[in-house]
Design an enzyme around this catalytic site. Structure first.
Site, PDB file in Angstrom:
ATOM      1  N   HIS A  83     -16.821   4.110   1.590  1.00 35.73           N
ATOM      2  CA  HIS A  83     -16.176   2.989   0.713  1.00 35.73           C
ATOM      3  C   HIS A  83     -16.665   2.859  -0.778  1.00 35.73           C
ATOM      4  CE1 HIS A  83     -13.329  -0.438   0.388  1.00 35.73           C
ATOM      5  NE2 HIS A  83     -13.970  -0.202  -0.774  1.00 35.73           N
ATOM      6  N   LYS A  96       0.679  -1.254  -0.024  1.00 33.90           N
ATOM      7  CA  LYS A  96       0.026  -0.015  -0.005  1.00 33.90           C
ATOM      8  C   LYS A  96       0.792   1.328   0.006  1.00 33.90           C
ATOM      9  CE  LYS A  96      -4.013  -1.983   2.267  1.00 33.90           C
ATOM     10  NZ  LYS A  96      -3.589  -3.503   2.420  1.00 33.90           N
ATOM     11  N   GLU A 112     -10.102   1.081  -5.197  1.00 37.84           N
ATOM     12  CA  GLU A 112     -11.026   1.465  -3.953  1.00 37.84           C
ATOM     13  C   GLU A 112     -10.489   3.026  -3.476  1.00 37.84           C
ATOM     14  OE1 GLU A 112     -10.591  -1.465  -0.996  1.00 37.84           O
ATOM     15  OE2 GLU A 112     -11.162  -2.864  -2.287  1.00 37.84           O
ATOM     16  N   LYS A 122      -2.765   0.267   9.033  1.00 37.13           N
ATOM     17  CA  LYS A 122      -3.096  -0.719   8.114  1.00 37.13           C
ATOM     18  C   LYS A 122      -1.949  -1.302   7.534  1.00 37.13           C
ATOM     19  CE  LYS A 122      -5.996   0.810   4.658  1.00 37.13           C
ATOM     20  NZ  LYS A 122      -6.383   1.690   3.627  1.00 37.13           N
ATOM     21  N   ARG A 175      -7.345  -8.123  -9.051  1.00 39.55           N
ATOM     22  CA  ARG A 175      -7.987  -9.252  -9.465  1.00 39.55           C
ATOM     23  C   ARG A 175      -9.568  -9.019  -9.397  1.00 39.55           C
ATOM     24  NH1 ARG A 175     -10.678  -9.503  -4.327  1.00 39.55           N
ATOM     25  NH2 ARG A 175      -9.342  -8.749  -2.457  1.00 39.55           N
ATOM     26  N   GLY A 186      -8.730  -7.034   3.336  1.00 35.65           N
ATOM     27  CA  GLY A 186      -9.848  -7.703   3.814  1.00 35.65           C
ATOM     28  C   GLY A 186      -9.877  -7.363   5.174  1.00 35.65           C
TER      29      GLY A 186
END
Length: 646
Positions: free
Chosen positions: A208, A116, A274, A158, A296, A164
């Site tokens: 989100h 990230k 996202e 994070k 994916r 997830g």
């Protein structure tokens, strides 16, 4: 186009890929573990090959064995589904080195978005807005605490690898940072083998919203957005497309940013960008920021398919086989609205604990798409995610699609394990959600009203008693012998830990009077249908000593064998038991230790998550009955407490 592909996955996504491949005339090879010998995806595929033990590390994560099987079976490409090896760049390179096609992005693209912190730097360079935070390599706790102070609380910790919600912690006060950091790092190391974290500003009233992208390695298009704000502990619960309240200006800004992100890494195949969106004052073009890219196909891809009419798996196969993008951006349009609800085997009243069990009965409603990897009679295994199905509904409007989802959840029939059906149903009736006023904190704020367990009325209890006695001899019900002589019998049922004594007086094969507490329910069969006080009885299923009445999202009753009553007695209140099969990751309790109610005594790792086991009362640890690292079954005694000195 490929002649044969291997699917390196299991469950509903493997079944989903097989369906599209079959429609395209492409043969499929499934792989399976010990636990999946009789699984649905094994039965659906043209060929299936056993690859190892039940644990993912012994089967679905064995990339070298999967490649061997692909070569042995003549497959030209490997579809990874999602999870497992789908975002493993080393696996991609190994697939291509073997002369096979990976049906997904390049290893380079996966690596670019895999961490990230690096991904955020890359996005900044591509002109994609990024949330303020620290994404550097210094992982010293004191330094990270200083960064959190500079960013300003609340902050999110994070994991830089994975997703997830694992390795993620919300910290609202500086004094809570050290504990949250240690916990996040520990979970990240377990889940991803990498304990590094980043720190981000936590957006107030966050939404989100993610954008589906698809590329051919050079150019990319977007297939509009999905709103995934309805989450619990960072796990998506219900997704929808398009996002409520979305303006054309905002959609264009987000779509363009997503396409820039995909093209910046030469992305090929299906992916998702996202974004975290500030929903405190409507949707604004200056109020969204890049969070991460999932390289994916996503679990929630069906809602995008529903509003665009695009089969994303078909697009994956076409582009991976060398074809260009099937459609240009201007050819893609939105039709109506869609919702997806994730149906899980989980015990909601016990904190959403994942559950196991054999699906004694399973029936999905008409009028809804059900993507599932299980059938009636299948086991929900402790080795994998406990998803039963994804239910998808579509309508011309958001309100219409939501009504269909609510009805579909009410008509879904599952017996043999606890589920989150009632919780999902409560969400569809939540006034704020129905109005489109949704953010990632909605569920936690209103959790108490959303997890209320439906209680059976006299009619449902009476129906369960009749089914337990085998007195419902009709199509759609479990058939038993019919009593022709008037007779009164008692049935002992257990529901929610409470024993209910029901008296049944059989008047004829088609008439019974059932006494439940102070109520008497008249059960009569007319025209082949059972009526309870004049109302049509809902369906019911019986499996061993479990009766399931399909009303209020499913009401289960345990039939008491009076000769085995002692076995139903609850365990010692002083004993802390494992709520599910799992690994004892951490043991904090020590013999002689004084503990207070709510203290953490152990951490159980199960279903890919960590679960804290707490002291139910004040006391002293008398015994620690397991060792750290032990694999335990559900109900196993872990710690015993005794009264402390007064």
């Amino acid at each position: 186009m490929f002649d044969t592909i291997l699917i390196a996955n299991r469950g509903e996504i493997a079944c989903r890929v097989i369906e599209t491949a079959r429609a395209m005339g492409v043969r499929t090879v499934a792989v399976y573990s010990d636990a999946d010998r009789t699984a649905k995806h094994v039965a659906m595929a043209d060929r299936a090959v056993h690859i190892g033990g039940s644990a993912p590390s012994e089967s679905y994560l064995k990339g070298d064995r999967i490649i061997e099987v692909a070569l042995e079976t003549g497959a030209q490409g490997i579809h990874p589904g999602y999870g497992f090896l789908s975002e493993n760049p080393d696996f991609v390179e190994a697939v291509e080195a073997a002369g096979l096609s990976f049906i997904g992005p390049s290893a380079k693209a996966i690596r670019a978005m895999g961490l990230k912190d690096a991904a955020k730097k890359l996005m900044e360079e591509a002109g994609v807005p990024v949330v303020p935070g620290y994404h550097g390599e210094n992982q010293e706790p004191g330094f990270l605490a200083e960064q959190a102070d500079e960013i300003g609380y609340p902050v999110l910790i994070k994991a830089v690898a994975g997703g997830g919600g694992k390795g993620m912690r919300l910290v609202e006060k500086p004094e809570k940072f050290a504990e949250a950091l240690e916990s996040a790092k520990g979970e990240a190391k377990t889940a991803f083998g990498n304990e590094a974290v980043l720190i981000e500003k936590f957006v107030q009233k966050p939404r989100h919203i993610e954008v589906q992208v698809f590329g051919d390695g050079t150019k990319a298009v977007h297939l509009f957005e999905r709103d995934c704000s309805l989450q619990r502990r960072h796990q998506k619960v219900i997704e929808e497309a398009p996002a409520p309240g979305m303006t054309e200006e905002m959609r264009e800004a987000m779509g363009n940013a997503a396409v820039r992100a995909a093209e910046a890494i030469g992305y090929a195949g299906a992916g998702t960008i996202e974004f975290i969106v500030d929903g405190s004052d409507g949707l604004r073009t200056d109020g969204f920021w890049f969070m991460e890219m999932n390289t994916r196909l996503q679990v929630e891809h069906p809602v995008t398919e529903a509003i665009t009419g695009v089969d994303l798996v078909e697009w994956q196969l076409r582009v991976a086989s060398g074809e260009g993008l099937p459609k240009a951006q201007e050819e893609l349009t939105i039709n109506g609205h869609a919702f997806e609800a994730r149906l899980y085997a989980e015990d909601v009243p016990k904190g959403f604990l994942p559950a196991t069990g054999r699906l004694a009965h399973l029936e999905f409603p008409e009028g809804a798409r059900a993507d599932s990897g299980v059938r009636a009679g299948d086991e929900i295994s402790p080795f994998y995610d406990p998803m039963i199905a994804k239910l998808i509904t579509h309508g011309a409007t958001r309100a219409g699609a939501l009504r269909r989802m609510s009805a579909a959840l009410g008509d879904c029939q599952v017996a043999g394990t606890v589920t989150n059906l009632a919780f999902l149903g409560a969400l569809t009736h939540h006034k704020g959600f129905a109005a489109g006023d949704v953010d990632t904190g909605l569920i936690e704020r209103d959790l108490d009203e959303l997890v209320v367990v439906p209680e059976p009325g006299p009619r449902e209890t009476a129906l369960a008693a009749l089914a337990a006695l085998g007195l419902l001899g009709m199509e759609g019900f479990e058939t038993g012998f019919i009593l022709w002589t008037p007779l009164t019998r008692s049935v002992h049922l257990v529901r929610g830990g409470e024993e209910i004594v029901v008296k049944v007086r059989t008047l004829s094969a088609e008439a019974h009077d059932v006494v439940v507490g102070e109520a008497t329910v008249e059960a009569r069969r007319s025209g082949g249908r059972w009526q309870l006080d004049g109302e049509t009885a809902p369906p019911v299923a019986v499996n061993d000593q479990l009766v399931s009445v399909f009303s209020d999202y499913g009401l289960s009753f345990l039939v008491v064998d009076l000769l085995e009553r002692d076995s139903l007695a609850g365990g010692d209140a002083d004993v802390i038991e494992a709520p599910m099969p799992g690994l004892v990751k951490v043991l904090l309790a020590k013999p002689g230790q004084e503990v207070k109610e709510g203290d953490r005594l152990a951490v159980l790792e199960a279903m890919k998550m960590e679960h804290s086991l707490l002291a139910a009362r004040d006391g002293v640890v008398a015994e620690v009955l397991v060792e750290e690292g032990a694999q335990v079954t559900a109900g196993a005694a872990l710690v015993r407490l005794e009264e402390g000195e007064a």
